[in-house]
Design a protein around this motif. Structure first.
Motif, PDB file in Angstrom:
ATOM      1  N   ASP A   1      48.977  28.404  44.973  1.00 23.98           N
ATOM      2  CA  ASP A   1      47.980  27.597  43.876  1.00 23.98           C
ATOM      3  C   ASP A   1      46.828  27.057  44.620  1.00 23.98           C
ATOM      4  N   ILE A   2      45.696  27.546  43.913  1.00 27.38           N
ATOM      5  CA  ILE A   2      44.404  27.119  44.298  1.00 27.38           C
ATOM      6  C   ILE A   2      43.900  25.994  43.746  1.00 27.38           C
ATOM      7  N   PRO A   3      43.835  24.650  44.086  1.00 25.86           N
ATOM      8  CA  PRO A   3      43.423  23.483  43.348  1.00 25.86           C
ATOM      9  C   PRO A   3      41.716  23.904  42.756  1.00 25.86           C
ATOM     10  N   ASP A   4      41.410  23.053  41.836  1.00 24.97           N
ATOM     11  CA  ASP A   4      40.067  23.158  41.447  1.00 24.97           C
ATOM     12  C   ASP A   4      39.367  21.936  41.955  1.00 24.97           C
ATOM     13  N   VAL A   5      38.494  22.046  42.874  1.00 24.86           N
ATOM     14  CA  VAL A   5      37.519  20.880  43.272  1.00 24.86           C
ATOM     15  C   VAL A   5      36.147  21.211  43.066  1.00 24.86           C
ATOM     16  N   LEU A   6      35.507  20.481  42.187  1.00 30.94           N
ATOM     17  CA  LEU A   6      34.223  20.699  41.931  1.00 30.94           C
ATOM     18  C   LEU A   6      33.237  20.928  43.264  1.00 30.94           C
ATOM     19  N   CYS A   7      32.464  21.924  43.224  1.00 30.68           N
ATOM     20  CA  CYS A   7      31.458  22.119  44.204  1.00 30.68           C
ATOM     21  C   CYS A   7      32.176  22.268  45.597  1.00 30.68           C
ATOM     22  N   ARG A   8      33.373  22.405  45.815  1.00 33.40           N
ATOM     23  CA  ARG A   8      33.922  22.624  47.082  1.00 33.40           C
ATOM     24  C   ARG A   8      34.928  23.835  47.198  1.00 33.40           C
ATOM     25  N   HIS A   9      34.461  24.792  46.365  1.00 28.12           N
ATOM     26  CA  HIS A   9      35.460  25.875  46.182  1.00 28.12           C
ATOM     27  C   HIS A   9      35.718  26.628  47.483  1.00 28.12           C
ATOM     28  N   GLN A  10      34.504  26.872  48.395  1.00 28.14           N
ATOM     29  CA  GLN A  10      34.492  27.592  49.686  1.00 28.14           C
ATOM     30  C   GLN A  10      35.494  26.751  50.670  1.00 28.14           C
TER      31      GLN A  10
ATOM     32  N   TYR B   1      39.404  13.751  49.831  1.00 29.68           N
ATOM     33  CA  TYR B   1      39.550  14.038  48.376  1.00 29.68           C
ATOM     34  C   TYR B   1      40.167  15.643  48.381  1.00 29.68           C
ATOM     35  N   THR B   2      39.350  16.606  48.949  1.00 29.88           N
ATOM     36  CA  THR B   2      39.486  17.956  48.770  1.00 29.88           C
ATOM     37  C   THR B   2      40.813  18.091  49.586  1.00 29.88           C
ATOM     38  N   LEU B   3      41.132  17.715  50.691  1.00 28.72           N
ATOM     39  CA  LEU B   3      42.065  17.899  51.385  1.00 28.72           C
ATOM     40  C   LEU B   3      43.596  17.544  51.062  1.00 28.72           C
ATOM     41  N   MET B   4      43.394  16.367  50.505  1.00 34.30           N
ATOM     42  CA  MET B   4      44.615  16.043  49.490  1.00 34.30           C
ATOM     43  C   MET B   4      45.042  16.804  48.465  1.00 34.30           C
ATOM     44  N   LYS B   5      44.098  17.223  47.608  1.00 32.91           N
ATOM     45  CA  LYS B   5      44.040  18.095  46.600  1.00 32.91           C
ATOM     46  C   LYS B   5      44.821  19.371  46.909  1.00 32.91           C
ATOM     47  N   VAL B   6      44.514  20.087  48.135  1.00 35.10           N
ATOM     48  CA  VAL B   6      44.890  21.220  48.631  1.00 35.10           C
ATOM     49  C   VAL B   6      46.380  21.192  49.134  1.00 35.10           C
ATOM     50  N   LEU B   7      46.780  19.877  49.870  1.00 34.55           N
ATOM     51  CA  LEU B   7      47.864  19.589  50.399  1.00 34.55           C
ATOM     52  C   LEU B   7      48.897  19.593  49.147  1.00 34.55           C
TER      53      LEU B   7
END
Ligand SMILES: Nc1ncnc2c1ncn2[C@@H]1O[C@H](COP(=O)(O)OP(=O)(O)OP(=O)(O)O)[C@@H](O)[C@H]1O
Ligand SMILES: Nc1ncnc2c1ncn2[C@@H]1O[C@H](COP(=O)(O)OP(=O)(O)OP(=O)(O)O)[C@@H](O)[C@H]1O
Ligand SMILES: [Mg+2]
Ligand SMILES: [Mg+2]
Lengths: 447, 437
Positions: free
Chosen positions: B6-15, B47-53
């Protein structure tokens, strides 16, 4: 991220790798790059043999000894020792009758902890827990004594591996080292002590009485010391090829068909003659010989494999290489606000004029104000806001205080700039939407 | 068949998301020993890391190294987060050895040898100030604990270069979070749009807001806070029915002074911020105060008593004039002489004003104090307590701690502070300042 378009896949349908194959390949390759157990020791046969015979004699004949394994960081010391142990496990009958105790200077920070660690690994922690002993030596010899009291007449050999050996030299009185070397030298019990360190001068750290009990055997591991640059590059490329290719005798991967495996390996052959790939690896080798960095690099390349990117391409190499070599100081400077960037430029000019003498907030603030007065559009240079900007630069460690005395007031604390002029100017060049006045100011010559 | 994660959606941090997923997101694959996430403050690292984890369902522990000033707290927090309950007292970890031991026990008990365990260290640059063995040990946690699926993720807004000098750190996989561009910032700020206003109205406001703030600040957290604060201001006249929602010109005129005042209070979320804001509102005082700089507000916020004001000015003069000049400056004889002195000194370029204050003793301070004050203070006024309270307020700094020596002082406030104080007394400091051009 530019993924290779579908057209670059081999046109013949039967010849292409399937996404499911690529998943398996990615897993295998990650293991080859990252897992210590999938990683046989390469090169330095003499050093390998030295350590092997040292351990073998301890295990088979109960011969006590001590030695140091010395080599730069990441040159494969730990790998060598682990591979030796693995080899012994395979062909040494006495292996199961020996105990290996691994200590690490980062973990066993003093001798009390080291003793605890030894007890745990000898599975004697409960024995030790009941008894209260006086000296360290008594404790240690008690532990070693316990190994004797087996049902066999011949006692277990113990091999002590001391990683980050230099750190043990800083323990009080070097008690642990003294006692281990003492036991080894006087052969009170069959133990073998191997210290591993990256410090060449480590014997200078040993106290006289400790040194006199040490066998003074040193095994040096400097795999890159004598090779020429060309040889180095050649070895590098071979290493990359080895790490990324999948051995065909590998029975561990039943999911992977022989056809897919062959496809992959042929694909690799082509990859490593590609000039872009070769240049990337050559550049990196000129920059660092560290094998850990190389493995990180390959890992990032392999990570780019996915369902819609089924092959590693030269572009992957060049992009990862760009990503890893990027000057993040410049990138960070580009991420500053305009005010903070202006403050950096003030510091840069301050350095040019005063020949890099340390500066304080007031000096650069005065310079910033001067620029502001001459510029047509007035910026907000409210003092408090500038103070915050200055503090931000400090917390990024772009500027470093000359001394950390708390006596000096904040505004007058002296700092050195940790960026060079070229880096600041590059950031100015790359900055999106910077007023031209600011960039002109950055490039004006004050000297 | 391996399913894609599952790939979370984070604005402007796709890469960045993709990179993290490719490293951690495939169950069964090896993970690197350590990952280093770096980027400016509030660039979305945590923020990004937590979403991914979270979306990968990875077991993780996240600790802030700023809070965990004691290794024991750090260790125990990590362990209890991994287990999902507080660790029993029997699992006390005073040091890294016990930590590794407990970690192994946990892995055995919970059968975690094959699943990824992420140890997230926020503010990891602080680890450098703790026990020097701590950071190298944590960065080799995989090797030391023999747990192949442990990955230590370090977060910091300090560059990796600045970690390396401590030596012996294996290079981590680095992921750089670039600063958000103006467009990114607008996108992220518009996530906070209040429900009861149309989107383009809010985005018009954000354009205005960003035009004022972006020069001085690119910190998303700060911008979000400021944008929300000022948006309610922006809407007030509409709610009161004074300005039409479509009259952007009038709205701009209304909000512009608020934005400017608010900019000066950036990064300073304390009382005065609110006080000033209410002053800006009460129309009459608005003009006067909105032109006041924040340092002025700061200076006035102390509400110093009369004598204390003169004392701090005297302290300032003592700090930035050389004692040699005292006589010429303060002996109130001939105005002519004084001017000469000033003229001559105006030539010397390096001003002591940027070099910092010098020390002075009590006697000199009082001498200057008496010569600048108009009326002599009543004998009952205890000047010494005033000085003590100035030290307590940290406007004066006591230098030297030798109890046998006479105490020495330094002025701890800057020129603009003094100018403001002097203005309230209608006192001309610059006249007495040798280095003032
Ligand atoms: N000669 C070698 N053979 C196989 N692998 C090697 C060799 N040299 C380096 N490596 C690889 O480089 C990495 C670092 O090796 P290793 O951990 O053994 O280094 P080290 O000398 O113990 O480093 P340190 O001093 O930091 O502990 C490992 O991934 C290892 O696989
Ligand atoms: N791409 C984004 N999308 C939505 N919100 C974001 C985004 N980036 C940042 N934010 C918001 O900004 C806040 C700050 O981000 P975060 O805490 O992740 O920054 P950070 O890089 O970890 O900063 P620090 O270095 O200060 O720890 C978050 O709470 C989040 O709400
Ligand atoms: Mg090692
Ligand atoms: Mg964070």
């Amino acid at each position: 991220m530019s993924r290779t378009p579908k057209s670059s896949k081999p046109s013949d349908k039967g010849q292409a790798l399937k996404p499911s194959d690529v998943c398996v390949i990615r897993k295998i390759l990650k293991d080859q790059i990252l897992m210590p157990s999938a990683n046989p020791f390469r090169g330095s046969p003499k050093e390998f043999a030295d350590v092997l015979s040292l351990f073998r004699r301890a295990m088979e004949h109960g011969e006590s000894n001590s030695a140091l394994l010395i080599g730069p960081r990441g040159c494969g010391k730990t790998t060598l020792v682990e591979c030796v142990i693995e080899a012994l496990q395979r062909d040494c009958l006495a292996f199961d009758d020996s105990v290996i105790v691994r200590l690490n200077g980062y973990v066993h920070m003093d001798d009390r902890l080291a003793l605890k660690g030894i007890a745990t690994q000898l599975q004697l922690e409960n024995t030790l827990g009941d008894k209260v002993f006086g000296s360290f030596a008594e404790n240690l010899s008690f532990l070693l004594q316990c190994l004797k009291e087996g049902d066999r007449e011949h006692t277990k050999s113990v091999i002590f591996i001391l990683e980050e050996f230099d750190l043990f030299c800083h323990h009080q009185n070097q008690t642990l080292l003294y006692n281990l070397f003492d036991v080894a030298q006087s052969a009170q019990a069959p133990i073998c002590v191997l210290g591993i360190t990256c410090r060449k001068d480590v014997t200078d750290l040993l106290e006289k009485r400790v040194m006199s009990r040490f066998s003074n055997r040193q095994i040096h591991l400097y795999p890159h010391a004598t090779e020429t640059f060309e040889d180095g590059v050649k070895n590098r490329i071979q290493l990359c090829k080895d790490l990324l290719s999948i051995r065909s005798d590998n029975k561990k991967h039943p999911q992977l068909s022989v056809r897919a495996l062959q496809l992959w390996n042929t694909h690799l052959e082509g990859l490593f003659v590609n000039p872009i790939v070769v240049d990337c690896l050559k550049d990196m080798y000129a920059y660092t010989v560290c094998e850990r960095s190389l493995r990180n690099f390959l890992l990032l390349v392999i990570c780019r494999l996915c369902d819609d990117h089924l092959e590693v391409t030269p572009t992957d190499f060049s992009e990862v290489s760009r990503q890893m070599r990027r000057n993040l100081r410049v990138a960070f400077a580009e991420g500053l606000s305009i005010l903070e960037l202006c403050l950096l430029i003030s510091m840069m000019h301050q350095n040019e004029i005063f020949d890099s003498a340390p500066f304080n907030f007031e000096m650069v603030f005065a310079r910033l104000l001067k620029f502001d007065q001459h510029s047509s559009k007035t910026m907000t240079v409210d003092r408090q806001v500038v103070v915050k900007a200055f503090e931000h630069l400090k917390s990024l460690e772009f500027i470093r205080p000359v001394s950390t005395s708390s006596q000096v007031l904040k505004e007058f604390q002296m700092f050195n700039l940790m960026l060079i002029t070229d880096e600041i100017r590059e950031a100015v060049n790359n900055y999106q939407g910077l007023p031209t006045e600011v960039s002109q100011w950055a490039f004006s010559d004050y000297t | 068949m391996v399913s894609s994660p599952d790939i979370p959606d984070v604005l402007c941090r796709h890469q960045e998301v993709m990179q993290l997923v490719s490293l951690l997101g495939h169950p069964g694959e090896s993970v690197p020993q350590s990952i280093f996430l770096t980027g400016h403050k509030s660039s979305g690292k945590s923020y990004t890391l937590m979403k991914v984890l979270d979306s990968l369902n990875i077991r993780y522990a996240s600790v802030n190294c700023v809070e965990g000033y004691m290794p024991r707290l750090l260790f125990e927090s990590i362990l209890s987060q991994i287990v999902g309950e507080t660790v029993p007292p029997s699992a006390r970890c005073e040091n890294i050895m016990e930590f590794i031991l407990q970690l192994k026990i946990i892995a055995d008990n919970h059968d975690l040898h094959e699943s990824v365990i992420a140890v997230v260290l926020e503010g990891s640059d602080r680890l450098r100030d703790m026990n020097p063995n701590l950071l190298p040990a944590l960065m080799r946690l995989q090797e030391l604990s023999c747990l192949k699926k442990v990955c230590v993720i370090l977060l910091s807004d300090v560059l990796w270069d600045k970690f390396a000098p401590s030596g012996g750190l294996p290079p981590p996989i680095q992921i750089y979070f670039p600063q958000y561009s103006q467009n990114d910032i607008l996108k992220i700020l518009s996530l906070d749009k209040p429900k009861d206003y149309p989107a383009d109205f809010h985005s018009n406001y954000l354009q205005l807001f960003v035009a004022v703030f972006l020069r001085s600040c690119r910190d998303i957290t700060e911008l979000r806070y400021k944008a929300a604060e000022n948006f309610s201001k922006y809407c007030e006249p509409i709610e009161r029915g004074e300005i039409d929602i479509n009259d952007s010109g009038k709205l701009w005129k209304h909000i512009s002074p608020h934005l400017k005042a608010s900019l000066q209070m950036i990064y300073m979320r304390f009382e005065t911020g609110k006080k000033i804001a209410t002053e800006v509102d009460s129309g009459t005082s608005m003009d006067k105060h909105s032109t006041l700089s924040s340092s002025a507000k700061y200076a006035l916020s102390f509400e110093l008593p009369y004598y204390a004001k003169y004392l701090i000015i005297a302290a300032f003069l003592a700090s930035y004039n050389s004692p040699k000049e005292d006589k010429k400056l303060f002996v109130k004889l001939s105005g002519r002489n004084k001017k000469k002195v000033l003229k001559k000194n105006a030539q010397t370029k390096i001003s002591s004003l940027v070099m910092g204050p010098r020390q002075f003793d009590l006697e000199r301070l009082l001498a200057i104090f008496y010569s600048i004050i108009e009326e002599k203070p009543h004998i009952s006024v205890n000047l010494l307590t005033q000085i003590t309270s100035l030290v307590e307020l940290q406007l004066l700094q006591k230098a030297g701690s030798d109890p046998l020596e006479a105490p020495k002082y330094k002025c701890a406030v800057g020129f603009d502070f003094i100018i403001i104080i002097a203005k309230t007394l209608s006192f001309n400091v610059t006249k007495y300042l040798v280095d003032y051009k």
